[in-house]
Design a protein around this motif. Structure first.
Motif, PDB file in Angstrom:
ATOM      1  N   TYR A 166       0.880  -1.125   0.022  1.00 33.71           N
ATOM      2  CA  TYR A 166       0.115   0.101  -0.106  1.00 33.71           C
ATOM      3  C   TYR A 166       0.723   1.171   0.029  1.00 33.71           C
ATOM      4  N   ASN A 167       2.050   1.184   0.683  1.00 36.75           N
ATOM      5  CA  ASN A 167       3.007   2.162   0.742  1.00 36.75           C
ATOM      6  C   ASN A 167       4.336   1.923   0.457  1.00 36.75           C
ATOM      7  N   CYS A 168       5.025   2.717  -0.069  1.00 32.79           N
ATOM      8  CA  CYS A 168       6.348   2.628  -0.201  1.00 32.79           C
ATOM      9  C   CYS A 168       7.352   3.732   0.736  1.00 32.79           C
ATOM     10  N   PHE A 174       6.129   7.857   3.823  1.00 34.80           N
ATOM     11  CA  PHE A 174       5.799   7.047   2.910  1.00 34.80           C
ATOM     12  C   PHE A 174       5.139   7.812   1.670  1.00 34.80           C
ATOM     13  N   ILE A 175       5.127   6.916   0.741  1.00 33.95           N
ATOM     14  CA  ILE A 175       4.379   7.665  -0.461  1.00 33.95           C
ATOM     15  C   ILE A 175       3.424   6.478  -0.990  1.00 33.95           C
ATOM     16  N   PRO A 176       2.278   6.683  -1.508  1.00 32.92           N
ATOM     17  CA  PRO A 176       1.361   5.741  -2.265  1.00 32.92           C
ATOM     18  C   PRO A 176       1.902   4.665  -3.042  1.00 32.92           C
ATOM     19  N   ASP A 177       1.489   3.428  -2.767  1.00 25.97           N
ATOM     20  CA  ASP A 177       2.170   2.218  -3.619  1.00 25.97           C
ATOM     21  C   ASP A 177       0.908   1.881  -4.592  1.00 25.97           C
ATOM     22  N   ALA A 180      -2.497   1.093  -2.945  1.00 28.75           N
ATOM     23  CA  ALA A 180      -3.285   2.226  -2.743  1.00 28.75           C
ATOM     24  C   ALA A 180      -4.116   2.443  -4.137  1.00 28.75           C
TER      25      ALA A 180
END
Length: 274
Positions: A166-168, A174-177, A180
Motif C-alpha cells: 500500500y505504501n513505499c 511513505f508514498i502511495p504504492d 493504494a
C-alpha cells in the motif's frame, strides 16, 4: 520447520538454523540500507556471506525501478554487483505472463523503466484492446491512466498486479504504492486483482527459486516487514528472519499472526552465526 523465535535481547540461533542456510534472499530498504545509507554492518554481512561460501540476492517488491537502477544505486554506495543479484516483482510478473499468457496483449500501468523492461523481455504492450491488465507501482500515474485501467478492469479482463504494498518507504516517510491504486480501481470498477505476484505470494518465491536454483529448505528470507518479507518465507517453505532495522517492531511481532523463525536487531547481528 521449527516455530523457534529468537528475541533480539537473546540473539542466539539456538537450533543452528543459520549454519544450514546456503542462500539469503534480502529485502533492501530497511534491511540493508535506508535511502542511500547502509545499515550498520550490512556491507560486512554481504562480504561474510560470500566468504563463507554462501550466496545472496536482493529481493524487492518495488516495480517502479528495474534491476539496472538498483545496480547503479548499489555501485554509488560502494557495492559492485551484477543484475543477476537483483530480483524484482516486475521480473517475476514478466515470468508469470510468459508462462500463463504467452503472446497476449498487455496493458501495463507502469512507468517508463518497467515498460522498457517488459518490452525487452518480449511482452506485447498496448494502450487499446488489451487481453490482460497489469498494474504496477507507477510513479508517472495520471488521471487519464487511472480512467483507462478502470475501463479495462471493468470489462472483466484478467487483472494481474506486480505486488500488494500500500505504501513505499522513502527517506522522508511513505508514498502511495500500487496497493493504494488497487483500492482506487476497486472503488470504481469493483474488482481487486485476480493475482498478485510479489511478496508474500508464491509466484514471487517460485521465481526466486527458479532464478537462484536454491533449495527452499536452505534459503532464508530476510526482511523488516512481517506481512511481506516474513510471510513470504513462512508461507513458501523458506526460513524467515526478521530484522528490526526498518518497519516492524517487537510489538508488531507480538500482535502478528505471522511469526519469524529468527529475530535480530539488524543483519550485523547475524554474522556471528554464519
Amino acid at each position: 520447520m521449527s516455530d523457534l523465535t529468537v528475541l533480539p535481547e537473546v540473539n542466539r540461533d539456538e537450533e543452528g538454523i543459520l549454519a544450514g542456510i546456503e542462500c539469503f534472499a534480502l529485502d533492501m530498504d530497511g534491511t540493508v540500507y535506508l535511502g542511500e545509507r547502509w545499515i550498520d554492518g550490512a556491507k560486512e554481512f554481504l562480504r561474510e556471506i560470500e566468504d563463507s561460501g554462501r550466496s545472496y540476492v536482493f529481493l524487492t517488491n518495488n516495480s517502479s525501478k528495474n534491476s539496472q537502477v538498483y545496480v547503479e544505486k548499489l555501485s554509488r554506495m560502494g557495492l559492485v554487483v551484477s543484475k543477476d543479484k537483483i530480483v524484482t516483482s516486475g521480473q517475476a510478473t514478466i515470468y508469470y505472463l510468459k508462462k500463463s499468457f504467452p503472446g497476449k496483449r498487455v496493458f501495463l500501468l507502469g512507468n517508463d523503466m518497467l515498460t522498457a523492461e517488459f518490452k525487452e523481455e518480449g511482452i506485447v504492450l498496448v494502450d487499446e484492446n488489451p487481453e490482460v491488465v497489469v498494474t504496477a507501482f507507477d510513479t508517472t500515474l495520471t488521471y487519464e491512466k487511472l480512467c483507462k485501467v478502470c475501463d479495462f478492469v471493468r470489462e472483466g479482463l484478467p487483472y494481474i498486479a506486480t505486488h500488494p504494498d500500500y505504501n513505499c518507504p522513502t527517506e522522508t516517510g511513505f508514498i502511495p504504492d500500487v496497493g493504494a491504486v488497487h483500492a482506487f480501481i476497486h472503488a470504481s470498477a469493483l474488482r481487486y486483482p485476480d493475482r498478485i505476484i510479489g511478496k508474500p505470494n508464491a509466484d514471487m518465491m517460485d521465481y526466486l527459486i527458479e532464478r537462484t536454483g536454491a533449495d527452499r529448505g536452505k534459503t532464508a528470507m530476510v526482511g523488516d516487514r512481517l506481512y511481506t518479507d516474513i510471510a513470504a518465507g513462512r508461507n513458501n517453505g523458506l526460513w524467515s528472519i526478521l530484522v528490526l532495522s526498518g518497519e516492524a517492531t517487537m510489538k508488531d511481532v507480538e500482535e502478528s499472526e505471522v511469526k519469524p523463525h529468527l529475530i535480530f536487531d539488524s543483519i550485523k547481528e547475524i554474522m556471528r552465526y554464519l
